[in-house]
Design a protein around this motif. Structure first.
Motif, PDB file in Angstrom:
ATOM      1  N   UNK A 144       2.767  -3.498   0.236  1.00  0.00           N
ATOM      2  CA  UNK A 144       1.056  -3.561   0.592  1.00  0.00           C
ATOM      3  C   UNK A 144       0.978  -1.994   0.621  1.00  0.00           C
ATOM      4  N   UNK A 145       2.041  -1.198   0.853  1.00  0.00           N
ATOM      5  CA  UNK A 145       1.639   0.582   1.120  1.00  0.00           C
ATOM      6  C   UNK A 145       2.027   1.031  -0.288  1.00  0.00           C
ATOM      7  N   UNK A 199       4.971   0.084   7.850  1.00  0.00           N
ATOM      8  CA  UNK A 199       3.738   0.101   7.589  1.00  0.00           C
ATOM      9  C   UNK A 199       2.826  -0.634   7.594  1.00  0.00           C
ATOM     10  N   UNK A 200       1.399  -0.391   8.320  1.00  0.00           N
ATOM     11  CA  UNK A 200       0.526  -1.614   9.452  1.00  0.00           C
ATOM     12  C   UNK A 200      -1.048  -0.581   8.855  1.00  0.00           C
ATOM     13  N   UNK A 201      -1.532  -0.913   7.994  1.00  0.00           N
ATOM     14  CA  UNK A 201      -2.590  -0.751   7.207  1.00  0.00           C
ATOM     15  C   UNK A 201      -3.835  -0.492   7.755  1.00  0.00           C
ATOM     16  N   UNK A 202      -4.423   0.138   8.876  1.00  0.00           N
ATOM     17  CA  UNK A 202      -4.935   0.869   9.975  1.00  0.00           C
ATOM     18  C   UNK A 202      -4.633   2.587  10.169  1.00  0.00           C
ATOM     19  N   UNK A 203      -6.157   2.828  10.496  1.00  0.00           N
ATOM     20  CA  UNK A 203      -6.693   4.114  10.859  1.00  0.00           C
ATOM     21  C   UNK A 203      -5.524   4.671  11.612  1.00  0.00           C
ATOM     22  N   UNK A 224      -2.652   4.418  11.778  1.00  0.00           N
ATOM     23  CA  UNK A 224      -1.240   4.490  10.871  1.00  0.00           C
ATOM     24  C   UNK A 224      -1.467   5.876   9.854  1.00  0.00           C
ATOM     25  N   UNK A 225      -2.483   5.890   9.954  1.00  0.00           N
ATOM     26  CA  UNK A 225      -2.486   7.531   8.984  1.00  0.00           C
ATOM     27  C   UNK A 225      -2.602   9.022   9.333  1.00  0.00           C
ATOM     28  N   UNK A 226      -3.370   8.542  11.681  1.00  0.00           N
ATOM     29  CA  UNK A 226      -3.407   9.840  11.850  1.00  0.00           C
ATOM     30  C   UNK A 226      -1.660   9.605  11.958  1.00  0.00           C
ATOM     31  N   UNK A 227      -1.197   8.807  12.943  1.00  0.00           N
ATOM     32  CA  UNK A 227       0.632   8.820  13.004  1.00  0.00           C
ATOM     33  C   UNK A 227       1.482   9.693  11.843  1.00  0.00           C
ATOM     34  N   UNK A 228       0.656   8.743  10.756  1.00  0.00           N
ATOM     35  CA  UNK A 228       1.653   9.936   9.671  1.00  0.00           C
ATOM     36  C   UNK A 228       1.402  10.757   9.587  1.00  0.00           C
ATOM     37  N   UNK A 229       0.107  11.876   9.807  1.00  0.00           N
ATOM     38  CA  UNK A 229      -0.373  12.722   9.402  1.00  0.00           C
ATOM     39  C   UNK A 229       0.034  13.991  10.648  1.00  0.00           C
ATOM     40  N   UNK A 248      -0.501   1.125  17.306  1.00  0.00           N
ATOM     41  CA  UNK A 248      -0.834   1.188  18.563  1.00  0.00           C
ATOM     42  C   UNK A 248       0.210   2.237  19.666  1.00  0.00           C
ATOM     43  N   UNK A 249       1.146   3.342  18.915  1.00  0.00           N
ATOM     44  CA  UNK A 249       1.918   3.893  19.805  1.00  0.00           C
ATOM     45  C   UNK A 249       0.313   5.666  19.129  1.00  0.00           C
TER      46      UNK A 249
END
Length: 495
Positions: A43-44, A14-18, A20-25, A85-86
């Motif tokens: 922190x998640x 987990x990394x708190x960044x936009x 991360x949310x885009x990748x998870x979706x 960053x991926x």
């Protein structure tokens, strides 16, 4: 009959960044992905579909990875680092799984794109080979593992070690024993670059004093791997032969040089200032310089009888070939001691200390320590590079894990002649000889700095392109492959 669709598990931190949310979706929306395991440090607090969360203090610890592996039910799992960053490219997952199926690989990895400031550049990776056991081997950031291959590896060679940072290193070494680690030469994802090292600086990561405990973990994992594949060498050494050869001097400082007009005089000056109780000389092999270096060397040699200025009779020599000219020269000393044309000895007793170390014990080679400096002699990180990981008990095994061994390097001249000198290359020639000698003989170490390694824009290893860095890494991996095969034959076990 229609083939059942292969699904996989995603493992990421987990990394708190936009991003991360885009990748998870994207992963959640893919019918290709059955489960997503998010590892976090507390922190998640998300409740995404398909996602399970695991709290841990270390993403790469053996304990964490053992727990993760016990949860996986799919045929393959995908391990992602730096997910913030991926960006996954079109049909990347399908392509990687398809090739994993076709090849039966234990692990699959691919080339990728680096993106920075709106531009995109190819980032090629190296082919994995037997000698690619260094812990810094670059697999990129997306790794596909065969669950079956992993379970077999853990059944045969035991669960992952109780390490804090070396768990993934342990996993891929164990998988590599019986399964291929397959490289896909296609750019299947994009990494957004930020806050990275220059390529030329990566070589010093492993001597960071703050990473000492991690390095000890890596050494433990690598040593056990060498034992499993029959390439481990016990701390038992042959005696260096006694040669009935008369040398004109006890030691020769060898400086191969080409076009170093601005630095060579200082290098030679640091040799001429040496205080010793034995005779020595300085052999400068001038490899057809075109910038005035040759004329300067002629002038220095005319004024200093200790300086032997030689121009080779052939024009196809790299650094190793220039070394051979000095090693086989009639003016060569009993010991030959390295000095690069843009570096200097840091003290007037450097040569004395090195020769004293040869006299102290039965060494085939002696390696000192150095300090990293700029051209103004201001210290650069990491400062002193002493390679204390080269211990009498395990140095020659640990040498297969790392990319460098230290400086200055010195050799028994007669022994070098017997084994045929150095390979005619301009990178890794000293590493090749150190591995070759350490197979049979003990290497002496001096842990105090004797040498100033000066970094500047003209250095051959400064800010290397990814292509040159890959070429250099591949060559050293090949040297390690040769040495491992040699050790396996010596031990009577080929895997």
């Amino acid at each position: 009959m229609k083939k059942e669709k292969t699904t996989l598990t995603i493992i990421l931190q987990y990394f708190p960044s936009p991003q991360f949310e885009i990748t998870i979706k994207r992963f959640i929306d893919s019918s290709f992905i059955e489960k997503i395991l998010i590892v976090h440090s507390g922190d998640y607090a998300g409740t995404h579909l398909k996602c399970d969360a695991m709290k841990t203090d270390s993403f790469l610890s053996g304990k964490t990875l053992n727990q993760i592996l016990a949860k996986i039910k799919t045929k393959y799992f995908l391990f992602i680092s730096q997910v913030q960053n991926i960006k996954i490219n079109q049909f990347e997952l399908e392509r990687m799984i398809g090739i994993a199926e076709q090849t039966g690989a234990g692990m699959t990895y691919s080339d990728y794109y680096d993106a920075k400031n709106g531009n995109r550049f190819e980032h090629p990776l190296n082919e994995y080979q037997l000698g690619s056991i260094r812990d810094t081997f670059d697999f990129g950031h997306v790794l596909v593992f065969s669950t079956c291959a992993v379970k077999k590896a853990l059944e045969c060679y035991g669960k992952l070690e109780n390490v804090d940072k070396a768990g993934l290193y342990d996993l891929r070494l164990k998988v590599s024993i019986d399964h291929q680690l397959f490289h896909i030469q296609e750019n299947l994802y994009t990494k957004i670059k930020s806050g990275i090292h220059k390529n030329g600086e990566r070589q010093f990561d492993y001597v960071d004093p703050f990473e000492h405990q991690t390095q000890k973990e890596m050494e433990t994992v690598a040593t056990k791997h060498l034992k499993r594949i029959g390439a481990y060498l016990r701390p038992k050494f042959e005696n260096v032969p006694k040669y009935d050869i008369r040398f004109p001097v006890e030691a020769s400082v060898v400086i191969p040089v080409r076009n170093r007009l601005n630095t060579i005089a200082e290098a030679i000056k640091s040799v001429l200032e040496q205080k010793t109780n034995f005779p020595f000389n300085c052999i400068v092999i001038d490899n057809y310089s075109t910038d005035g270096t040759t004329q300067l060397l002629q002038h220095i040699a005319e004024k200093n009888p200790l300086v032997e200025h030689q121009i080779p009779p052939r024009t196809d020599l790299s650094i190793g070939g220039c070394w051979n000219e000095a090693i086989y020269s009639k003016v060569s000393g009993r010991y030959v001691v390295q000095l690069d044309s843009d570096d200097i000895y840091s003290r007037q007793d450097t040569l004395q200390k090195i020769v004293d170390e040869f006299h102290r014990s039965n060494y085939a080679m002696v390696i000192g320590s150095y300090k990293l400096m700029n051209m103004k002699l201001e210290e650069l990180p990491p400062g002193i590079v002493d390679h204390k990981e080269w211990t009498p008990g395990n140095g020659r095994n640990n040498a297969l894990r790392i990319n460098g061994l230290g400086a200055p390097r010195a050799f028994n001249t007669a022994l070098l002649r017997e084994i045929g000198g150095m390979p005619n290359v301009s990178y890794g020639e000293d590493y090749a000889i150190a591995l070759r000698l350490s197979h049979q003989y003990q290497i002496g170490r001096i842990y105090e700095p004797l040498y100033l390694c000066r970094r500047w824009e003209g250095n051959t290893d400064a800010a290397l392109s990814i292509e040159i860095a890959n070429k250099n890494d591949h060559f050293k991996d090949k040297l390690r492959t040769i040495e491992i095969l040699s050790r396996q034959q010596f031990n009577g076990k080929i895997k």
